[in-house]
Design a protein around this motif. Structure first.
Motif, PDB file in Angstrom:
ATOM      1  N   THR A  34      61.367  99.386  18.279  1.00  0.00           N
ATOM      2  CA  THR A  34      61.733  98.027  17.898  1.00  0.00           C
ATOM      3  C   THR A  34      60.866  97.054  18.682  1.00  0.00           C
ATOM      4  OG1 THR A  34      63.533  96.422  17.705  1.00  0.00           O
ATOM      5  CG2 THR A  34      63.613  97.897  19.593  1.00  0.00           C
ATOM      6  N   GLN A  35      60.527  95.948  18.050  1.00  0.00           N
ATOM      7  CA  GLN A  35      59.677  94.931  18.681  1.00  0.00           C
ATOM      8  C   GLN A  35      60.021  93.553  18.122  1.00  0.00           C
ATOM      9  OE1 GLN A  35      57.134  95.193  21.025  1.00  0.00           O
ATOM     10  NE2 GLN A  35      57.687  97.339  21.237  1.00  0.00           N
ATOM     11  N   PRO A  36      59.906  92.510  18.936  1.00  0.00           N
ATOM     12  CA  PRO A  36      60.035  91.142  18.424  1.00  0.00           C
ATOM     13  C   PRO A  36      58.652  90.618  18.011  1.00  0.00           C
ATOM     14  CG  PRO A  36      60.017  91.120  20.810  1.00  0.00           C
ATOM     15  CD  PRO A  36      59.909  92.569  20.392  1.00  0.00           C
ATOM     16  N   PHE A  37      58.626  89.776  16.987  1.00  0.00           N
ATOM     17  CA  PHE A  37      57.372  89.177  16.516  1.00  0.00           C
ATOM     18  C   PHE A  37      57.602  87.703  16.214  1.00  0.00           C
ATOM     19  CE2 PHE A  37      57.084  93.661  15.555  1.00  0.00           C
ATOM     20  CZ  PHE A  37      55.818  93.973  16.019  1.00  0.00           C
ATOM     21  N   GLU A  38      56.632  86.886  16.592  1.00  0.00           N
ATOM     22  CA  GLU A  38      56.735  85.452  16.332  1.00  0.00           C
ATOM     23  C   GLU A  38      56.678  85.177  14.833  1.00  0.00           C
ATOM     24  OE1 GLU A  38      54.151  82.961  18.571  1.00  0.00           O
ATOM     25  OE2 GLU A  38      54.598  83.996  20.445  1.00  0.00           O
ATOM     26  N   THR A  39      57.287  84.072  14.442  1.00  0.00           N
ATOM     27  CA  THR A  39      57.347  83.707  13.028  1.00  0.00           C
ATOM     28  C   THR A  39      56.183  82.792  12.658  1.00  0.00           C
ATOM     29  OG1 THR A  39      58.825  81.878  13.547  1.00  0.00           O
ATOM     30  CG2 THR A  39      59.850  83.950  12.907  1.00  0.00           C
ATOM     31  N   THR A  65      65.755  86.799   3.004  1.00  0.00           N
ATOM     32  CA  THR A  65      64.459  86.652   2.334  1.00  0.00           C
ATOM     33  C   THR A  65      64.334  85.310   1.616  1.00  0.00           C
ATOM     34  OG1 THR A  65      65.239  87.742   0.320  1.00  0.00           O
ATOM     35  CG2 THR A  65      64.193  89.138   1.992  1.00  0.00           C
ATOM     36  N   GLY A  66      65.430  84.587   1.496  1.00  0.00           N
ATOM     37  CA  GLY A  66      65.370  83.262   0.878  1.00  0.00           C
ATOM     38  C   GLY A  66      65.395  82.151   1.910  1.00  0.00           C
ATOM     39  N   ALA A  67      65.499  82.500   3.180  1.00  0.00           N
ATOM     40  CA  ALA A  67      65.588  81.486   4.230  1.00  0.00           C
ATOM     41  C   ALA A  67      64.562  81.782   5.326  1.00  0.00           C
ATOM     42  CB  ALA A  67      67.013  81.465   4.791  1.00  0.00           C
ATOM     43  N   TYR A  68      65.041  82.221   6.512  1.00  0.00           N
ATOM     44  CA  TYR A  68      64.143  82.459   7.645  1.00  0.00           C
ATOM     45  C   TYR A  68      63.083  83.521   7.366  1.00  0.00           C
ATOM     46  CZ  TYR A  68      67.529  79.862  10.449  1.00  0.00           C
ATOM     47  OH  TYR A  68      68.358  78.906  10.948  1.00  0.00           O
ATOM     48  N   GLY A  69      63.388  84.473   6.515  1.00  0.00           N
ATOM     49  CA  GLY A  69      62.450  85.556   6.238  1.00  0.00           C
ATOM     50  C   GLY A  69      61.621  85.373   4.980  1.00  0.00           C
ATOM     51  N   ALA A  70      61.711  84.219   4.326  1.00  0.00           N
ATOM     52  CA  ALA A  70      61.025  84.019   3.041  1.00  0.00           C
ATOM     53  C   ALA A  70      59.516  84.200   3.154  1.00  0.00           C
ATOM     54  CB  ALA A  70      61.348  82.632   2.484  1.00  0.00           C
ATOM     55  N   GLU A  71      58.914  83.566   4.131  1.00  0.00           N
ATOM     56  CA  GLU A  71      57.458  83.649   4.274  1.00  0.00           C
ATOM     57  C   GLU A  71      57.015  85.066   4.631  1.00  0.00           C
ATOM     58  OE1 GLU A  71      53.840  81.553   6.801  1.00  0.00           O
ATOM     59  OE2 GLU A  71      55.786  80.586   6.755  1.00  0.00           O
ATOM     60  N   LEU A  72      57.752  85.714   5.523  1.00  0.00           N
ATOM     61  CA  LEU A  72      57.423  87.087   5.904  1.00  0.00           C
ATOM     62  C   LEU A  72      57.594  88.031   4.715  1.00  0.00           C
ATOM     63  CD1 LEU A  72      56.648  89.263   7.931  1.00  0.00           C
ATOM     64  CD2 LEU A  72      59.055  89.339   8.642  1.00  0.00           C
ATOM     65  N   ALA A  73      58.638  87.849   3.930  1.00  0.00           N
ATOM     66  CA  ALA A  73      58.858  88.698   2.753  1.00  0.00           C
ATOM     67  C   ALA A  73      57.686  88.572   1.779  1.00  0.00           C
ATOM     68  CB  ALA A  73      60.170  88.326   2.064  1.00  0.00           C
ATOM     69  N   ARG A  74      57.224  87.351   1.544  1.00  0.00           N
ATOM     70  CA  ARG A  74      56.061  87.149   0.657  1.00  0.00           C
ATOM     71  C   ARG A  74      54.815  87.801   1.237  1.00  0.00           C
ATOM     72  NH1 ARG A  74      58.591  82.105  -0.048  1.00  0.00           N
ATOM     73  NH2 ARG A  74      57.339  81.142   1.560  1.00  0.00           N
ATOM     74  N   PHE A  75      54.606  87.677   2.557  1.00  0.00           N
ATOM     75  CA  PHE A  75      53.448  88.265   3.213  1.00  0.00           C
ATOM     76  C   PHE A  75      53.463  89.787   3.090  1.00  0.00           C
ATOM     77  CE2 PHE A  75      51.759  90.350   7.009  1.00  0.00           C
ATOM     78  CZ  PHE A  75      50.426  89.952   6.948  1.00  0.00           C
ATOM     79  N   LEU A  76      54.608  90.410   3.398  1.00  0.00           N
ATOM     80  CA  LEU A  76      54.694  91.865   3.335  1.00  0.00           C
ATOM     81  C   LEU A  76      54.522  92.371   1.901  1.00  0.00           C
ATOM     82  CD1 LEU A  76      57.622  92.569   5.843  1.00  0.00           C
ATOM     83  CD2 LEU A  76      55.169  92.968   6.198  1.00  0.00           C
ATOM     84  N   THR A  77      55.127  91.689   0.948  1.00  0.00           N
ATOM     85  CA  THR A  77      54.994  92.074  -0.458  1.00  0.00           C
ATOM     86  C   THR A  77      53.537  91.987  -0.897  1.00  0.00           C
ATOM     87  OG1 THR A  77      57.252  91.347  -0.924  1.00  0.00           O
ATOM     88  CG2 THR A  77      55.772  91.580  -2.806  1.00  0.00           C
ATOM     89  N   SER A  79      51.076  92.375   0.931  1.00  0.00           N
ATOM     90  CA  SER A  79      50.344  93.418   1.659  1.00  0.00           C
ATOM     91  C   SER A  79      50.685  94.824   1.162  1.00  0.00           C
ATOM     92  CB  SER A  79      50.643  93.317   3.154  1.00  0.00           C
ATOM     93  OG  SER A  79      50.244  92.061   3.649  1.00  0.00           O
ATOM     94  N   GLY A  80      51.463  94.899   0.084  1.00  0.00           N
ATOM     95  CA  GLY A  80      51.774  96.193  -0.498  1.00  0.00           C
ATOM     96  C   GLY A  80      52.993  96.892   0.070  1.00  0.00           C
ATOM     97  N   ILE A  81      53.805  96.189   0.846  1.00  0.00           N
ATOM     98  CA  ILE A  81      55.021  96.765   1.417  1.00  0.00           C
ATOM     99  C   ILE A  81      56.200  96.418   0.504  1.00  0.00           C
ATOM    100  CG2 ILE A  81      56.584  96.754   3.411  1.00  0.00           C
ATOM    101  CD1 ILE A  81      53.829  97.893   4.076  1.00  0.00           C
ATOM    102  N   THR A  82      57.028  97.411   0.201  1.00  0.00           N
ATOM    103  CA  THR A  82      58.236  97.164  -0.584  1.00  0.00           C
ATOM    104  C   THR A  82      59.274  96.519   0.326  1.00  0.00           C
ATOM    105  OG1 THR A  82      57.798  99.066  -1.983  1.00  0.00           O
ATOM    106  CG2 THR A  82      60.065  98.250  -1.950  1.00  0.00           C
ATOM    107  N   VAL A  83      59.742  95.336  -0.062  1.00  0.00           N
ATOM    108  CA  VAL A  83      60.748  94.616   0.717  1.00  0.00           C
ATOM    109  C   VAL A  83      62.063  94.657  -0.056  1.00  0.00           C
ATOM    110  CG1 VAL A  83      61.405  92.395   1.720  1.00  0.00           C
ATOM    111  CG2 VAL A  83      59.008  93.109   1.750  1.00  0.00           C
ATOM    112  N   VAL A  84      63.138  95.003   0.659  1.00  0.00           N
ATOM    113  CA  VAL A  84      64.464  95.095   0.068  1.00  0.00           C
ATOM    114  C   VAL A  84      65.367  94.073   0.753  1.00  0.00           C
ATOM    115  CG1 VAL A  84      66.449  96.608  -0.326  1.00  0.00           C
ATOM    116  CG2 VAL A  84      64.133  97.558  -0.371  1.00  0.00           C
ATOM    117  N   GLU A  85      66.066  93.267  -0.053  1.00  0.00           N
ATOM    118  CA  GLU A  85      67.018  92.295   0.489  1.00  0.00           C
ATOM    119  C   GLU A  85      68.239  93.051   0.997  1.00  0.00           C
ATOM    120  OE1 GLU A  85      68.971  88.789   1.541  1.00  0.00           O
ATOM    121  OE2 GLU A  85      66.940  88.875   0.746  1.00  0.00           O
TER     122      GLU A  85
END
Length: 154
Positions: A34-39, A65-77, A79-85
């Motif tokens: 586990t690791q923390p990462f800046e937003t 994925t619709g709030a704090y994680g919205a930008e990260l979810a778009r980035f990972l998607t 990048s070819g990563i499957t994101v699940v809410e």
């Protein structure tokens, strides 16, 4: 003979304003890291590199994925990563297992592994986003009109 690469069945991310807590588990649910990462964009790049360094990434579970994680979810998607809410754990489960960012990140990963999480991340486009944008504009216009009529009455 080289050891087989671990299949990282799930990553889990507990999203927040400034720092996202990420966790990875293997295909049998063992906690790997586990690791923390800046937003910010640099933090997202670091998170993606870290995930891929753990092994093959099958899917990532994420709250918000619709709030704090919205930008990260778009980035990972992108990048070819499957994101699940992932829904937040219910109150009973939180009382039983405690509450921390680390626990929530692992819970998101195990929800993907077990199949409890199967939600599609919010994409922030299409008809729903268009309606949201119209509602924001309308609410702002109503507020401005109310303020104007209140000032005129004074």
């Amino acid at each position: 003979m080289t050891a087989p690469e671990i299949a990282v069945i799930g990553g889990g991310i507990d999203t927040h304003t400034d720092v996202h807590q990420a966790a990875v588990i293997d295909s049998v649910g063992r906690h790997l890291d586990t690791q923390p990462f800046e937003t910010n964009s640099a933090g997202y790049e670091q998170l993606l590199a870290w995930l891929r360094a753990q092994g093959e990434v099958i899917a990532v579970g994420m709250e918000g994925t619709g709030a704090y994680g919205a930008e990260l979810a778009r980035f990972l998607t992108a990048s070819g990563i499957t994101v699940v809410e992932v829904d937040r754990p219910d109150r009973k489960a939180r009382r039983a297992h405690g509450k921390s960012d680390l626990i929530d990140a692992y819970a998101a990963a195990t929800a993907v592994l077990s199949g409890r999480a199967s939600g599609t991340p919010k994409s922030r486009d299409g008809i729903v986003e268009a309606i949201r944008a119209l509602r924001v504009v309308r609410k702002s216009a109503v507020k401005a009109r109310t303020q104007t009529s209140t000032r005129s009455a004074l």
